[in-house]
Scaffold this active site. Structure first.
Site, PDB file in Angstrom:
ATOM      1  N   ASP A 132       6.905  12.994 -12.658  1.00 10.13           N
ATOM      2  CA  ASP A 132       6.132  11.809 -12.371  1.00 10.13           C
ATOM      3  C   ASP A 132       5.532  11.229 -13.650  1.00 10.13           C
ATOM      4  O   ASP A 132       4.503  10.569 -13.605  1.00 10.13           O
ATOM      5  CB  ASP A 132       4.987  12.286 -11.448  1.00 10.13           C
ATOM      6  CG  ASP A 132       4.407  11.171 -10.620  1.00 10.13           C
ATOM      7  OD1 ASP A 132       5.039  10.135 -10.542  1.00 10.13           O
ATOM      8  OD2 ASP A 132       3.317  11.353 -10.063  1.00 10.13           O
ATOM      9  N   CYS A 196       0.985   2.075   9.420  1.00 14.69           N
ATOM     10  CA  CYS A 196       0.374   1.776   8.110  1.00 14.69           C
ATOM     11  C   CYS A 196      -0.864   0.888   8.286  1.00 14.69           C
ATOM     12  O   CYS A 196      -0.754  -0.239   8.777  1.00 14.69           O
ATOM     13  CB  CYS A 196       1.390   1.085   7.198  1.00 14.69           C
ATOM     14  SG  CYS A 196       0.683   0.674   5.577  1.00 14.69           S
TER      15      CYS A 196
END
Length: 308
Positions: A132, A196
């Site tokens: 990452d 969401c």
């Protein structure tokens, strides 16, 4: 007689398992043809918000051979972080990946060990480890190497274990046996899109990063836009909603990495405790945590946004 490519591939996968990785898949390093137009469209739609680093190194992001000289293989690895215990249901919430020690440190050490093993057993192999931390499209590479498919919430999904895991890579100059992608098993399910809180999943497989609760609570340095007031569902650092509602995460099993275990206080803190958190408590509870990225001031901003 087993050829070297197969022998080396088996060695890498065996060592990855010994180091505690959930799984290991390998792809041939090269240009990610299918990802290029998607990434370009996403950036042109300004879905990166203030994450301007996403606009940098476009070519390297799509082709690891431009990132690591002489690279031939992308070794993708998954590491489980699903916790055995979770926070109080009536407190402010942080993403499960941030419960314990910052994953960058934990995984980097494992990747260094894996690369050392490869060099000790095979000889001169050059490469770099990524967690990452550079322009690498982790999920695309993991999907290409058969570790799962990209779900409608844009996270990698695996039938046996769901999606609560970190993705990391070793990009090396060694030819190996390559894996093949698996099929998409999202079907007609829209659980993540429907759940969401900020409607950040604008269509299947597309997430507007600039509307995501994780973006607001971690990446955004300015004040959180008032139009999102009351839509954060008590998330103060990151958000797991799209993963929590995903049917595939019924198969999540708790990790066995001691470093990912949370500070005991973390699980028992109420909203009142969070509202009154001091810098001293912040430093103690999040001593080696990824939450340090948002700093004490950032976490206080997020908590104040939730309570106002």
């Amino acid at each position: 007689m087993i050829d070297n490519k197969l022998k080396h591939t088996r060695l890498i996968k065996t060592e990855a398992k010994r180091l505690g990785f959930l799984s290991c898949g390998i792809s041939k390093a090269g240009f990610l043809e299918q990802e290029a137009p998607r990434l370009e469209k996403w950036l042109n739609s300004n879905m990166q918000g203030q994450m301007h680093y996403m606009e940098n190194h476009f070519d390297k992001r799509l082709d690891p051979t431009k990132l690591v000289e002489g690279s031939k293989s992308v070794v993708s690895l998954l590491l489980n972080y699903f916790p055995s215990q979770q926070q109080m249901s009536n407190g402010y919430k942080l993403s499960k990946y941030a419960y314990g020690t910052d994953y960058h440190f934990v995984i980097k050490d494992k990747l260094k060990s894996l690369l050392s093993c490869i060099q000790d057993e095979i000889g001169e192999v050059n490469g770099r480890a990524f967690v990452d931390s550079a322009p690498v499209l982790d999920k695309a590479w993991a999907a290409k190497s058969g570790l799962g498919w990209i779900g409608k919430h844009s996270n990698l999904l695996t039938q046996q274990v769901g999606s609560f895991y970190f993705i990391a890579e070793l990009i090396i100059d060694l030819e190996l046996e390559y894996d093949t992608p698996v099929t998409d098993h999202c079907g007609t399910c829209t659980a993540c899109i429907d759940a969401c809180p900020t409607q950040a999943i604008t269509e299947p497989y597309v997430v507007d990063g600039s509307k995501c609760i994780s973006y607001f609570t971690i990446e955004l340095k300015d004040n959180i836009p008032t139009e999102f007031k009351g839509k954060f569902d008590d998330w103060m650092f990151g958000c797991d909603v799209c993963q929590d509602v995903c049917p595939w995460n019924r198969f999540s099993k708790s990790h066995d990495e001691p470093l990912f275990n949370p500070h005991p206080e973390l699980l028992s803190m109420s909203k009142q405790d969070w509202q009154e958190i001091t810098e001293e408590t912040f430093r103690k509870v999040f001593k080696k945590s990824a939450v340090k990225r948002t700093k004490y001031s950032g976490l206080k901003r997020n908590i104040n946004f939730l309570k106002e």
